[in-house]
Write a protein that holds these residues in place. Structure first.
Motif, PDB file in Angstrom:
ATOM      1  N   UNK A   1      18.924   2.299 -20.229  1.00  0.00           N
ATOM      2  CA  UNK A   1      17.846   2.541 -21.164  1.00  0.00           C
ATOM      3  C   UNK A   1      16.601   1.824 -20.664  1.00  0.00           C
ATOM      4  N   UNK A   2      15.481   2.403 -20.953  1.00  0.00           N
ATOM      5  CA  UNK A   2      14.193   1.768 -20.672  1.00  0.00           C
ATOM      6  C   UNK A   2      13.266   2.058 -21.841  1.00  0.00           C
ATOM      7  N   UNK A   3      12.527   1.035 -22.236  1.00  0.00           N
ATOM      8  CA  UNK A   3      11.559   1.187 -23.315  1.00  0.00           C
ATOM      9  C   UNK A   3      10.185   0.780 -22.797  1.00  0.00           C
ATOM     10  N   UNK A   4       9.246   1.696 -22.886  1.00  0.00           N
ATOM     11  CA  UNK A   4       7.858   1.388 -22.551  1.00  0.00           C
ATOM     12  C   UNK A   4       7.097   1.349 -23.867  1.00  0.00           C
ATOM     13  N   UNK A  49      15.431  -2.719 -23.296  1.00  0.00           N
ATOM     14  CA  UNK A  49      15.851  -2.203 -24.594  1.00  0.00           C
ATOM     15  C   UNK A  49      14.681  -2.234 -25.580  1.00  0.00           C
ATOM     16  N   UNK A  50      14.807  -1.434 -26.635  1.00  0.00           N
ATOM     17  CA  UNK A  50      13.811  -1.430 -27.707  1.00  0.00           C
ATOM     18  C   UNK A  50      13.772  -2.809 -28.364  1.00  0.00           C
ATOM     19  N   UNK A  78       7.850   4.785 -25.752  1.00  0.00           N
ATOM     20  CA  UNK A  78       8.588   5.877 -25.115  1.00  0.00           C
ATOM     21  C   UNK A  78       9.915   5.275 -24.676  1.00  0.00           C
ATOM     22  N   UNK A  79      11.013   5.782 -25.203  1.00  0.00           N
ATOM     23  CA  UNK A  79      12.331   5.232 -24.898  1.00  0.00           C
ATOM     24  C   UNK A  79      13.183   6.325 -24.262  1.00  0.00           C
ATOM     25  N   UNK A  80      13.757   6.006 -23.126  1.00  0.00           N
ATOM     26  CA  UNK A  80      14.654   6.944 -22.452  1.00  0.00           C
ATOM     27  C   UNK A  80      16.018   6.289 -22.299  1.00  0.00           C
ATOM     28  N   UNK A  81      17.030   6.932 -22.830  1.00  0.00           N
ATOM     29  CA  UNK A  81      18.378   6.368 -22.785  1.00  0.00           C
ATOM     30  C   UNK A  81      18.966   6.368 -21.380  1.00  0.00           C
ATOM     31  N   UNK A  84      16.470   3.707 -16.059  1.00  0.00           N
ATOM     32  CA  UNK A  84      16.467   2.276 -15.803  1.00  0.00           C
ATOM     33  C   UNK A  84      15.051   1.763 -15.631  1.00  0.00           C
ATOM     34  N   UNK A  85      14.947   0.602 -15.048  1.00  0.00           N
ATOM     35  CA  UNK A  85      13.648  -0.031 -14.820  1.00  0.00           C
ATOM     36  C   UNK A  85      12.770   0.851 -13.941  1.00  0.00           C
ATOM     37  N   UNK A  86      11.484   0.673 -14.079  1.00  0.00           N
ATOM     38  CA  UNK A  86      10.536   1.403 -13.248  1.00  0.00           C
ATOM     39  C   UNK A  86       9.907   2.601 -13.928  1.00  0.00           C
TER      40      UNK A  86
END
Length: 104
Positions: A1-4, A49-50, A78-81, A84-86
């Motif tokens: 997951x990544x959260x921006x 994570x969020x 913007x969260x994508x399950x 990863x990082x980047x």
């Protein structure tokens, strides 16, 4: 997951010049260990994570709360399950692959 997370937080009761207060928040973000980008209108933060992203916002509030009677905060995420990082870098690279360098 990544959260921006893109957010701006600042005291509303300190007049027109608030960099003294905002700089303390930015220093905290800088020391958080997360990837971030300061912009003229806010800060973009990438966390795994969020929960971690929102913790940075909460801690930012805790920096301002003792010195301000009124704190303003606006944010979007913007969260994508399955990412990863980047993610911050990938979003910019995707646009640049189509139109060239956007930050110069």
């Amino acid at each position: 997951m990544a959260a921006v997370l893109n957010f701006a937080i600042f005291p509303m009761d300190k007049g027109a010049h608030i960099s003294e207060y905002v700089s303390k928040v930015i220093e905290h973000i800088k020391n958080s260990g997360f990837e971030y980008q300061l912009t003229p209108m806010g800060t973009i933060l990438e966390a795994p994570t969020v929960k971690e992203a929102l913790q940075v916002v909460e801690q930012s509030y805790e920096i301002l709360e003792p010195v301000a009677d009124r704190v303003y905060c606006v944010m979007n995420m913007d969260v994508k399950k399955n990412k990863g990082a980047g993610m911050m870098k990938a979003k910019i690279e995707s646009i640049e692959s189509k139109i060239g360098n956007v930050n110069k």
